[in-house]
Scaffold this active site. Structure first.
Site, PDB file in Angstrom:
ATOM      1  CG  HIS A 561      50.286  78.958 -80.042  1.00 35.58           C
ATOM      2  ND1 HIS A 561      49.315  80.016 -80.139  1.00 35.58           N
ATOM      3  CD2 HIS A 561      50.444  79.153 -78.474  1.00 35.58           C
ATOM      4  CE1 HIS A 561      48.610  81.059 -79.128  1.00 35.58           C
ATOM      5  NE2 HIS A 561      49.846  79.872 -77.890  1.00 35.58           N
ATOM      6  CG  HIS A 604      45.960  81.514 -77.607  1.00 39.87           C
ATOM      7  ND1 HIS A 604      47.133  82.010 -76.659  1.00 39.87           N
ATOM      8  CD2 HIS A 604      45.551  82.034 -78.558  1.00 39.87           C
ATOM      9  CE1 HIS A 604      47.026  82.971 -77.236  1.00 39.87           C
ATOM     10  NE2 HIS A 604      45.652  83.061 -78.730  1.00 39.87           N
TER      11      HIS A 604
HETATM   12  C1  LIG Z   1      55.292  80.448 -71.982  1.00 32.63           C
HETATM   13  C2  LIG Z   1      53.531  80.047 -72.754  1.00 32.63           C
HETATM   14  C3  LIG Z   1      52.453  80.357 -73.045  1.00 32.63           C
HETATM   15  C4  LIG Z   1      51.743  79.742 -73.810  1.00 32.63           C
HETATM   16  N1  LIG Z   1      49.929  80.225 -73.389  1.00 32.63           N
HETATM   17  C5  LIG Z   1      49.014  79.509 -74.184  1.00 32.63           C
HETATM   18  C6  LIG Z   1      48.546  79.743 -73.656  1.00 32.63           C
HETATM   19  O1  LIG Z   1      48.138  81.203 -72.919  1.00 32.63           O
HETATM   20  N2  LIG Z   1      47.078  79.221 -74.287  1.00 32.63           N
HETATM   21  C7  LIG Z   1      47.333  78.441 -74.954  1.00 32.63           C
HETATM   22  O2  LIG Z   1      46.628  77.672 -75.294  1.00 32.63           O
HETATM   23  N3  LIG Z   1      48.606  77.911 -75.421  1.00 32.63           N
HETATM   24  C8  LIG Z   1      49.519  78.222 -74.473  1.00 32.63           C
HETATM   25  N4  LIG Z   1      51.067  77.938 -74.897  1.00 32.63           N
HETATM   26  C9  LIG Z   1      51.435  76.385 -75.521  1.00 32.63           C
HETATM   27  C10 LIG Z   1      51.105  75.484 -74.523  1.00 32.63           C
HETATM   28  O3  LIG Z   1      50.964  75.255 -73.339  1.00 32.63           O
HETATM   29  C11 LIG Z   1      51.168  74.431 -75.444  1.00 32.63           C
HETATM   30  O4  LIG Z   1      51.092  74.292 -76.881  1.00 32.63           O
HETATM   31  C12 LIG Z   1      50.715  72.816 -74.679  1.00 32.63           C
HETATM   32  O5  LIG Z   1      51.126  72.722 -73.061  1.00 32.63           O
HETATM   33  C13 LIG Z   1      52.087  71.865 -75.405  1.00 32.63           C
HETATM   34  O6  LIG Z   1      51.891  70.640 -74.759  1.00 32.63           O
HETATM   35  P1  LIG Z   1      52.887  69.569 -74.906  1.00 32.63           P
HETATM   36  O7  LIG Z   1      52.691  67.577 -74.148  1.00 32.63           O
HETATM   37  O8  LIG Z   1      52.619  68.862 -76.724  1.00 32.63           O
HETATM   38  O9  LIG Z   1      54.115  69.663 -74.748  1.00 32.63           O
HETATM   39  P2  LIG Z   1      55.062  70.349 -73.193  1.00 32.63           P
HETATM   40  O10 LIG Z   1      54.466  70.334 -72.172  1.00 32.63           O
HETATM   41  O11 LIG Z   1      55.928  71.083 -73.663  1.00 32.63           O
HETATM   42  O12 LIG Z   1      55.828  68.988 -72.413  1.00 32.63           O
HETATM   43  C14 LIG Z   1      56.830  68.391 -72.871  1.00 32.63           C
HETATM   44  C15 LIG Z   1      57.802  67.984 -71.998  1.00 32.63           C
HETATM   45  O13 LIG Z   1      58.814  67.019 -73.132  1.00 32.63           O
HETATM   46  C16 LIG Z   1      60.089  67.342 -71.731  1.00 32.63           C
HETATM   47  N5  LIG Z   1      61.418  67.070 -72.876  1.00 32.63           N
HETATM   48  C17 LIG Z   1      61.709  67.358 -73.354  1.00 32.63           C
HETATM   49  N6  LIG Z   1      62.533  66.143 -74.358  1.00 32.63           N
HETATM   50  C18 LIG Z   1      63.267  65.824 -72.845  1.00 32.63           C
HETATM   51  C19 LIG Z   1      63.598  64.638 -72.977  1.00 32.63           C
HETATM   52  N7  LIG Z   1      64.544  64.012 -74.036  1.00 32.63           N
HETATM   53  N8  LIG Z   1      63.706  63.537 -71.964  1.00 32.63           N
HETATM   54  C20 LIG Z   1      62.357  64.053 -71.109  1.00 32.63           C
HETATM   55  N9  LIG Z   1      61.293  65.273 -71.317  1.00 32.63           N
HETATM   56  C21 LIG Z   1      61.818  65.713 -72.157  1.00 32.63           C
HETATM   57  C22 LIG Z   1      60.390  69.407 -71.251  1.00 32.63           C
HETATM   58  O14 LIG Z   1      60.824  69.172 -70.288  1.00 32.63           O
HETATM   59  C23 LIG Z   1      58.569  69.199 -70.949  1.00 32.63           C
HETATM   60  O15 LIG Z   1      57.765  69.240 -69.708  1.00 32.63           O
HETATM   61  C24 LIG Z   1      51.237  79.024 -74.099  1.00 32.63           C
HETATM   62  C25 LIG Z   1      53.505  77.842 -74.156  1.00 32.63           C
HETATM   63  C26 LIG Z   1      53.995  78.379 -73.742  1.00 32.63           C
HETATM   64  C27 LIG Z   1      55.452  77.879 -73.401  1.00 32.63           C
END
Ligand SMILES: Cc1cc2nc3c(=O)[nH]c(=O)nc-3n(C[C@H](O)[C@H](O)[C@H](O)COP(=O)(O)OP(=O)(O)OC[C@H]3O[C@@H](n4cnc5c(N)ncnc54)[C@H](O)[C@@H]3O)c2cc1C
Ligand SMILES: *[C@@H]1O[C@H](CO)[C@@H](O)[C@H](O)[C@H]1NC(C)=O
Ligand SMILES: *[C@@H]1O[C@H](CO)[C@@H](O)[C@H](O)[C@H]1NC(C)=O
Ligand SMILES: *[C@@H]1O[C@H](CO)[C@@H](O)[C@H](O)[C@H]1NC(C)=O
Ligand SMILES: *[C@@H]1O[C@H](CO)[C@@H](O)[C@H](O)[C@H]1NC(C)=O
Ligand SMILES: *[C@@H]1O[C@H](CO)[C@@H](O)[C@H](O)[C@H]1NC(C)=O
Length: 626
Positions: A561, A604
């Site tokens: 998280h 979460h």
């Molecule tokens: C294994 C796992 C299990 C989880 N389980 C839960 C759960 O059960 N319940 C829950 O509520 N939350 C859970 N979470 C947390 C939740 O999924 C995340 O908080 C949320 O998806 C984050 O979203 P985001 O858009 O901030 O980042 P992300 O979804 O991580 O997206 C960021 C994206 O940016 C891309 N990126 C990074 N740097 C670059 C760059 N320089 N150039 C191009 N692309 C780039 C990455 O590849 C990635 O795809 C879990 C997370 C993980 C990893």
């Protein structure tokens, strides 16, 4: 090669659908918006850095307007593995994740901790555990109180509702398990959420136990009342029991639009600014299969805004590489300063976790400890999933648990913990890189955190219940703050991450109270039916010192998280973005992902990221009159 794997993936999905006989209504042509680098336009209205969870939502929504050209650049690829849609597909496998380890954690006996960060289209929503709980109203009201108008519960709640769609369980299941939910907390939004209509019988006993130990059942659970004992949905489409996530919920319906382009397997190296600090485009490099990136490079222009949605681990890295960050760091890395913002990469938070484990010597049957080893039971469970998309294998990470306020965790002792926290010097346990503004910002957070510690309306312990004899004991709010900085030797290497877990002794005290609460829960009349014998921490752990030593050697920093590392706060308090998500000191750049959260909610993070992304869409549209 790429095309081949794509078609193989597609064939697999079709095969899988045919064999399971499901009417999977969403379109499986994942890659219709995907382009290759030579198809890039010279410039786009909006460029989104990172096609993860938030990036996918924002791109899909903004492209609803055919006059807006949108480019998403994602370092990962589409995840076309059909197994990833299954209820038990929580992706702790490395293929669709980064491979990063924290620096040794001084608060955890110098253990380095593996970092969970998704690397694929849809990001965390594609590979996560699908446990979709929301924080309490108090969680988000604290964001607003930190100088972020429009980000309190009453203004965010509509975005939680907008993103989600709930299908009620069968009336028989609802009655049998005492399931509760609030109809008004959902709409017909893109992300389907549901409860499993079959639950392990021990779950109900554990629920009673935690209630008898002092946590109060709440009616909705997703309506701002996430404190006490609640039911929370899983991101599984009720009809198919398949994952509902940013890709099939948001992107697929948008994928035929000519104004939406998705470029995968490319890394954004930096945002390019003109002499007025206005973003004019991004530079990027292609990922290679041997790991990392190698030429060719490409540049693409932006007409309105670059939205950084690279996730809490990489958003700070992208900003820092672009000259937006702490002066000392940029100087050390030899990067020209565009906007000096000491907060970029600080305020990192996650949910530290340990577990308590028992022997239920008179356990009910079936139960997850023994029944998974019983071939006859497993044959039934497999058949239930295959034929009815139901049964134990559909439960995923579970649907109920405790979100317990400190006032209920330790009614006699919580005030002493609050007092100890407030008696600390503000900067005593912060990373030494914190600037004066950042310390002032933390002082404002501390005021909020102290209120939340003494509030019966906000959780500090999360205890998911599935009938299992091993209970994840989560510190669901933390006073500690970590950092993410560029590796100044190689700014393209993974960043240097320090959670600072349990550096502040107050977090250790609360975690000890959490473990004591779990022990107390097992002493209740309901739990005594199961004849629990505590194995971990075990009867030898009794004093504060024994708990501390157990916690330092058994805990991990993260349950995936990561949040807070490009914090939304006033600039004079160390903030990185304002309440309109605009990065201070530059024009045409915003951040919209888990990194803007000032204080991690007691939940979460996935559903909160959906809400942030949906709100970001409205903010961006209104800023450009779209
Ligand atoms: C294994 C796992 C299990 C989880 N389980 C839960 C759960 O059960 N319940 C829950 O509520 N939350 C859970 N979470 C947390 C939740 O999924 C995340 O908080 C949320 O998806 C984050 O979203 P985001 O858009 O901030 O980042 P992300 O979804 O991580 O997206 C960021 C994206 O940016 C891309 N990126 C990074 N740097 C670059 C760059 N320089 N150039 C191009 N692309 C780039 C990455 O590849 C990635 O795809 C879990 C997370 C993980 C990893
Ligand atoms: C992480 O390691 C796995 C296994 O080696 C690999 O498949 C994957 O591409 C790596 N992730 C990244 C982002 O490099
Ligand atoms: C959800 O699925 C269950 C079976 O798994 C079914 O009994 C129930 O009616 C479904 N709910 C809705 C609203 O269709
Ligand atoms: C349901 O709630 C009632 C009243 O609170 C309680 O007596 C009963 O044990 C509960 N059943 C389950 C399965 O939780
Ligand atoms: C759990 O309890 C049972 C019954 O008393 C006992 O046979 C078994 O060895 C115990 N298991 C563990 C791991 O202590
Ligand atoms: C920083 O990058 C260099 C060069 O890639 C690498 O050798 C070093 O181990 C990295 N430092 C850390 C702390 O990861």
């Amino acid at each position: 090669m790429l095309a081949a794997t794509h078609w193989l993936g597609l064939a697999n999905i079709l095969l899988f659908l045919a064999s399971s006989g499901l009417a999977f209504s969403t379109n499986v042509l994942l890659r219709r918006a995907e382009i290759s680098a030579d198809e890039l336009l010279e410039a786009y209205d909006i460029i989104i850095v990172g096609g993860g969870q938030a990036g996918t939502v924002i791109a899909s929504r903004l492209s609803e307007n055919p006059d807006v050209s949108v480019l998403v650049v994602e370092y990962g690829y589409f995840n076309t593995d059909p197994a990833q849609l299954e209820p038990n597909s929580i992706g702790f496998s490395s293929r669709y994740q980064y491979n990063i380890t924290s620096v040794p954690q001084t608060g955890l006996n110098n253990r380095a901790i593996g970092i969970y960060a998704a690397c694929c289209v849809g990001g965390g929503s594609t590979i996560n555990g699908m446990l979709l709980n929301r924080g309490s109203a108090a969680d988000y009201d604290s964001w607003e109180a930190l100088g972020n108008p429009g980000w309190g519960w009453s203004e965010l709640y509509p975005y939680f509702i907008k993103s989600s769609h709930f299908d009620a369980p069968s009336p028989a299941a609802a009655e049998e398990y005492n399931m509760t939910w609030g109809e008004g907390s959902y709409s017909d939004g893109p992300i389907h959420q549901s409860f499993a209509s079959w639950q392990w019988p021990g779950t109900g006993i554990q629920r009673q136990g935690i209630i008898e130990a002092g946590a109060e059942p709440q009616a909705d659970g997703s309506g701002g009342d996430a404190f006490g004992v609640i039911w929370y949905p899983t991101a599984l489409d009720n009809a198919t029991a398949l994952r509902s996530y940013a890709v099939n919920g948001y992107y697929q319906p948008a994928s035929e639009r000519p104004n939406l382009h998705v470029l995968t397997g490319w890394r954004v190296d930096r945002i390019v600014f003109d002499e007025h600090n206005t973003a004019v485009g991004v530079e990027m490099t292609r990922r290679v299969s041997s790991g990392g990136c190698r030429a060719p490079k490409a540049s693409v222009g932006v007409k309105r805004e670059v939205v950084v949605s690279a996730g809490a681990i990489h958003t700070p890295q992208v900003l820092q590489r672009s000259g937006v960050g702490p002066a000392w760091l940029l100087e050390e890395a030899g990067i020209e300063i565009v906007s000096e913002l000491p907060g970029v990469g600080s305020n990192l938070q996650d949910h530290p976790v340990t577990s308590a484990s028992f022997n239920y010597t008179t356990n009910v049957l079936p139960n997850p400890s023994v029944s998974y080893l019983d071939p006859e039971f497993m044959a039934w469970a497999t058949q239930e999933l295959e034929e009815h998309r139901s049964g134990p294998l559909r439960i995923s990470t579970g649907n109920t648990g405790g979100e317990v306020p400190l006032t209920a965790i330790d009614p006699e002792g919580y005030q002493a913990i609050v007092d100890e926290y407030l008696a600390q010097g503000t900067g005593d346990y912060l990373p030494e890189t914190y600037s004066e503004e950042q310390v002032a910002g933390y002082e404002a957070m501390r005021e909020q955190l102290a209120l939340l510690m003494a509030s019966p309306d906000n959780a500090w312990l999360e205890l998911p219940l599935t009938g299992s004899t091993s209970l994840s004991t989560v510190l669901i709010k933390s006073v500690g703050r970590g950092t993410i900085f560029l590796n100044t030797t190689n700014i393209y290497a993974e960043p240097i991450i320090d959670y600072h877990t349990f550096v502040n002794p107050v977090d250790v005290k609360i975690m000890a109270s959490n473990l004591r609460f779990v022990r107390r829960m097992h002493e209740t009349p309901s739990m005594q039916q199961l004849g629990p014998v505590e194995l971990v921490p075990g009867p030898n752990v009794q004093t504060d010192e024994q708990f501390e030593s157990h916690i330092r050697q058994s805990s991990r920093s993260s349950i995936a998280h990561n949040s807070g590392s490009a914090v939304m706060m006033p600039r004079e308090l160390g903030g990185v973005v304002d309440a309109e998500l605009k990065v201070y000191g530059v024009q045409g750049v915003s951040v919209a992902d888990a990194s803007i959260m000032p204080i991690i909610p007691a939940a979460h993070t996935c559903s909160t990221v959906y809400a942030i992304a949906e709100k970001a869409v409205d903010i961006i549209k209104s800023r450009h009159g779209l």
